[in-house]
Design a protein around this motif. Structure first.
Motif, short mmCIF file in Angstrom:
data_model
loop_
_atom_site.label_atom_id
_atom_site.label_comp_id
_atom_site.label_asym_id
_atom_site.label_seq_id
_atom_site.Cartn_x
_atom_site.Cartn_y
_atom_site.Cartn_z
N THR A 262 -3.53 5.47 -5.08
CA THR A 262 -2.08 5.55 -4.83
C THR A 262 -1.54 4.20 -4.38
N ARG A 263 -0.42 3.85 -4.96
CA ARG A 263 0.34 2.71 -4.48
C ARG A 263 1.80 3.13 -4.38
N THR A 264 2.54 2.46 -3.49
CA THR A 264 3.96 2.75 -3.32
C THR A 264 4.75 1.49 -3.67
N ILE A 265 5.71 1.67 -4.57
CA ILE A 265 6.35 0.52 -5.23
C ILE A 265 7.84 0.49 -4.87
N PRO A 266 8.36 -0.66 -4.41
CA PRO A 266 9.80 -0.74 -4.14
C PRO A 266 10.58 -0.95 -5.44
N VAL A 267 11.48 -0.02 -5.74
CA VAL A 267 12.29 -0.17 -6.96
C VAL A 267 13.24 -1.34 -6.72
N GLY A 268 13.21 -2.31 -7.61
CA GLY A 268 14.03 -3.51 -7.38
C GLY A 268 13.16 -4.68 -6.91
N GLY A 269 11.90 -4.39 -6.60
CA GLY A 269 10.95 -5.48 -6.38
C GLY A 269 10.78 -5.94 -4.95
N LYS A 270 11.59 -5.42 -4.04
CA LYS A 270 11.48 -5.87 -2.65
C LYS A 270 11.64 -4.69 -1.71
N PHE A 271 10.74 -4.57 -0.74
CA PHE A 271 10.88 -3.53 0.27
C PHE A 271 12.03 -3.90 1.20
N THR A 272 12.80 -2.90 1.66
CA THR A 272 13.79 -3.16 2.71
C THR A 272 13.03 -3.32 4.03
N THR A 273 13.73 -3.79 5.05
CA THR A 273 13.08 -3.97 6.35
C THR A 273 12.51 -2.64 6.85
N GLN A 274 13.30 -1.57 6.72
CA GLN A 274 12.84 -0.25 7.21
C GLN A 274 11.61 0.20 6.44
N GLN A 275 11.64 -0.03 5.12
CA GLN A 275 10.48 0.37 4.31
C GLN A 275 9.25 -0.43 4.70
N LYS A 276 9.46 -1.72 4.88
CA LYS A 276 8.34 -2.60 5.21
C LYS A 276 7.69 -2.18 6.53
N GLU A 277 8.53 -1.82 7.51
CA GLU A 277 8.00 -1.43 8.83
C GLU A 277 7.07 -0.22 8.70
N ILE A 278 7.49 0.75 7.92
CA ILE A 278 6.66 1.96 7.76
C ILE A 278 5.45 1.64 6.88
N TYR A 279 5.69 0.84 5.84
CA TYR A 279 4.60 0.49 4.91
C TYR A 279 3.44 -0.17 5.67
N GLU A 280 3.79 -1.08 6.58
CA GLU A 280 2.75 -1.80 7.31
C GLU A 280 1.90 -0.85 8.15
N ILE A 281 2.49 0.20 8.66
CA ILE A 281 1.71 1.18 9.45
C ILE A 281 0.72 1.90 8.53
N VAL A 282 1.21 2.34 7.36
CA VAL A 282 0.33 3.07 6.43
C VAL A 282 -0.80 2.13 5.97
N LEU A 283 -0.43 0.89 5.71
CA LEU A 283 -1.43 -0.08 5.26
C LEU A 283 -2.51 -0.29 6.32
N ARG A 284 -2.08 -0.38 7.58
CA ARG A 284 -3.04 -0.56 8.66
C ARG A 284 -3.95 0.68 8.75
N ALA A 285 -3.37 1.85 8.60
CA ALA A 285 -4.19 3.08 8.65
C ALA A 285 -5.21 3.06 7.51
#
Ligand code: GLY
Ligand code: MN
Length: 461
Positions: A262-285
């Motif tokens: 599984t990968r999660t992809i930002p439509v438009g090519g860039k994560f928003t700040t809010q998305q990035k904050e949550i993404y980093e938690i999942v990535l760390r897990a």
């Protein structure tokens, strides 16, 4: 299939484990889609594949543990069949490829089983998940279809699970091949997800890659901008800038081993700040869970460690409050992470799930929890060298679940509902890899697929 010696060795080992009785294996039949001549893509039963290797419908096999006699039952194709299907190997030839000397017409199976019944011998069979095989057991053994899965052989189930759980080097190569096909599927999706495109366009092309490089998908593709629905098979949305698409898809190798990425992809090519904050938690897990994997560690411990990382991260962002130990102990984090960290992977994407998850993921020392979230953990017991696992933490904002818990004031001491409300349209993020447990640690299988925010965004540009 692999070379015949591999199947001979696998059966020999099974024979040693079982000690006595007759082992009955039923292969799968064609399964009609809308009329008998228009079947779904054929998939052989995985335990049949594991021990006998033959990949066609209409087969059964018997291993007489006491005498060592091995028999394959089936039929030869007529010239009329061959007019439609092309040249086919004889049953004898197919049996030879599996290292089996006796190839018998399928009608003979009845006689062999009746004789064994008359002699009062134990006949062992595995749980059945296809109605036509339930009916075959009814016919062969006179067991009412409703009771067929009550009389399965626990000894046989446990012997098969013990053997199939530890992957050999040739199996690991197959899974690695399947992950490398998934690499192509996932990098294609990253490069081609664009605002204005439909989910279907990407999901269809990703499935096409699995078909063109391997043996198709290992499970129906989950591709959606509504990643908060864990198994979302609806592909009718048009993607917009600011959405995230969860792509949970894997391939089957030509010998039917699975990948599940599984990968999660930002439509438009860039994560928003809010998305990035949550993404980093999942990535760390994801990365910390993988780092903790080694023989002797319970996978439940690693699941709970991932839950801690998620709860900690969400507390830092203000979604949760209070003591993180208590949040995880009570299960409040499951509002955001309601599933298990992963499962075994092999010939099946949820490997051997047909044989009973309680025997695959749990044992005498590891009892299944009843708590919401933790109860869905498919594998909790100790890891061993040769296990291949998925590691797939996620964070989701599921509006219906938020509404329910909020209305019940559930875990109100831990959950900051006003903050959660602001994210009810956020969607979900999941990141999943396929990992082999080695003698001293672990190894992520296959070519590394972009995973960090930087890697994903770089590929999309
Ligand atoms: N890939 C879907 C699942 O693991 O359930
Ligand atoms: Mn999975």
């Amino acid at each position: 299939m692999f070379k015949s010696e591999i199947y001979v060795q696998r059966r020999k080992k099974l024979q040693q484990q079982m000690k006595s009785g007759l082992l009955l294996f039923l292969g799968n039949e064609e399964s009609p889609m809308n009329y008998p001549g228009n079947p779904y893509h054929f998939r052989q039963d995985s335990s049949f594949l594991y021990y006998w290797g033959l990949d066609e419908p209409g087969l059964a096999a018997v291993l007489d543990v006491d005498s060592g006699r091995e028999m394959i039952f089936g039929y030869d194709f007529t010239v009329e069949d061959i007019v439609w299907m092309g040249p086919q190997a004889t049953l004898k030839e197919r049996a030879r490829r599996a290292g089996v000397k006796e190839a018998l017409p399928i009608q003979k199976l009845d006689e062999i089983i009746i004789n064994a019944v008359k002699q009062g011998r134990d006949i062992h069979y595995l749980p059945q998940y296809r109605p036509d095989n339930v009916i075959k057991i009814e016919k062969l053994l006179g067991i009412h279809p409703r009771l067929v899965n009550h009389y399965t052989s626990l000894k046989f189930i446990k012997a098969v699970i013990a053997q199939r759980s530890i992957k050999s080097s040739e199996e690991i190569k197959e899974i690695e091949f399947a992950v490398n096909v998934a690499y192509e599927m996932h990098t294609y999706a990253m490069k081609n997800v664009k605002p204005g495109k439909s989910e279907r366009e990407i999901a269809g092309a990703v499935a096409g890659i699995a078909n063109s490089l391997g043996n198709g998908l290992s499970f129906p593709i989950i591709f959606s901008i509504h990643g908060e629905t864990l198994h979302n098979h609806y592909h009718g949305n048009i993607m917009k800038k600011g959405d995230m698409a969860v792509n949970d898809s894997g391939a089957e190798s030509l010998r039917h081993y699975a990948s599940d990425i599984t990968r999660t992809i930002p439509v438009g090519g860039k994560f928003t700040t809010q998305q990035k904050e949550i993404y980093e938690i999942v990535l760390r897990a994801n990365t910390e869970s993988i780092r903790s994997m080694k023989p002797g560690v319970k996978f439940r411990k690693i699941h709970l460690q991932a839950a801690h990382i998620i709860a900690n991260g969400l507390k830092d962002l203000g979604f949760l409050k209070g003591n993180v130990e208590m949040i995880v102990k009570e299960g409040a984090h499951a509002l955001f992470f309601p599933h298990g960290l992963g499962h075994m992977l092999g010939l099946d994407v949820h490997d051997m799930e047909d044989l009973g998850e309680q025997y695959i993921g749990y044992d005498e020392k590891t009892v299944r929890s009843q708590q919401f979230g933790l109860a869905y953990l498919r594998m909790a017991k100790e890891l061993q060298p040769g296990h291949v696992m998925t590691v797939e933490p996620g964070i989701y904002f599921i509006p219906e679940l938020i509404d329910l818990w909020k209305s019940q004031k559930k875990f109100a001491q831990f959950i900051n509902y006003p903050k959660v409300e602001k994210y009810r349209r956020f969607g979900g993020i999941r990141i999943e890899d396929n990992v082999l447990v080695t003698k001293n640690g672990r190894q992520i299988l296959g070519k590394p697929i972009p995973k960090t925010v930087k890697e994903v965004e770089a590929l999309m540009h």
